[in-house]
Design a protein around this motif. Structure first.
Motif, short mmCIF file in Angstrom:
data_model
loop_
_atom_site.label_atom_id
_atom_site.label_comp_id
_atom_site.label_asym_id
_atom_site.label_seq_id
_atom_site.Cartn_x
_atom_site.Cartn_y
_atom_site.Cartn_z
N UNK A 176 0.87 -1.18 0.00
CA UNK A 176 0.00 0.00 0.00
C UNK A 176 0.90 1.22 0.00
N UNK A 177 0.57 2.16 -0.85
CA UNK A 177 1.39 3.35 -0.97
C UNK A 177 0.53 4.57 -1.25
N UNK A 178 0.99 5.71 -0.78
CA UNK A 178 0.25 6.95 -1.04
C UNK A 178 0.46 7.43 -2.47
N UNK A 179 1.30 6.77 -3.23
CA UNK A 179 1.54 7.16 -4.62
C UNK A 179 0.25 7.18 -5.42
N UNK A 180 -0.69 6.35 -5.04
CA UNK A 180 -1.95 6.30 -5.79
C UNK A 180 -2.72 7.62 -5.71
N UNK A 181 -2.46 8.41 -4.66
CA UNK A 181 -3.15 9.69 -4.52
C UNK A 181 -2.56 10.76 -5.43
N UNK A 182 -1.43 10.45 -6.02
CA UNK A 182 -0.74 11.41 -6.88
C UNK A 182 -0.77 11.00 -8.35
N UNK A 183 -1.56 9.98 -8.66
CA UNK A 183 -1.62 9.45 -10.02
C UNK A 183 -3.03 9.57 -10.56
N UNK A 184 -3.13 9.64 -11.86
CA UNK A 184 -4.43 9.58 -12.53
C UNK A 184 -4.80 8.10 -12.64
N UNK A 185 -5.64 7.63 -11.74
CA UNK A 185 -5.96 6.20 -11.67
C UNK A 185 -6.68 5.69 -12.91
N UNK A 186 -7.21 6.58 -13.72
CA UNK A 186 -7.89 6.18 -14.95
C UNK A 186 -6.96 6.14 -16.15
N UNK A 187 -5.68 6.50 -15.96
CA UNK A 187 -4.72 6.49 -17.06
C UNK A 187 -4.55 5.06 -17.57
#
Length: 62
Positions: free
Chosen positions: A18-29
């Protein structure tokens, strides 16, 4: 085609990462299957290295 959301779901469900990186990415990319696998492999490699620091924060100090 997969998405970055698929990457983070797989990391969590299959590898316990689990990482906070997902909050900084466009998850729909959208990404190719090759990009998806390379990204998974990279995160697993990082977790298995000395770079990864497990958090022992239980939240009791709030």
């Amino acid at each position: 085609m997969k998405t970055l959301r698929d990457v983070f779901v797989t990391l969590d469900e299959e590898h316990g990462i689990r990482t906070s990186a997902m909050f900084h990415a466009d998850l729909n990319e959208q990404i190719t299957d090759e990009e998806y696998q390379r990204t998974i492999d990279a995160w697993v490699k990082i977790k298995n290295s000395d770079i990864w620091e497990e958090s022992d924060d239980d939240g009791d100090d709030l």
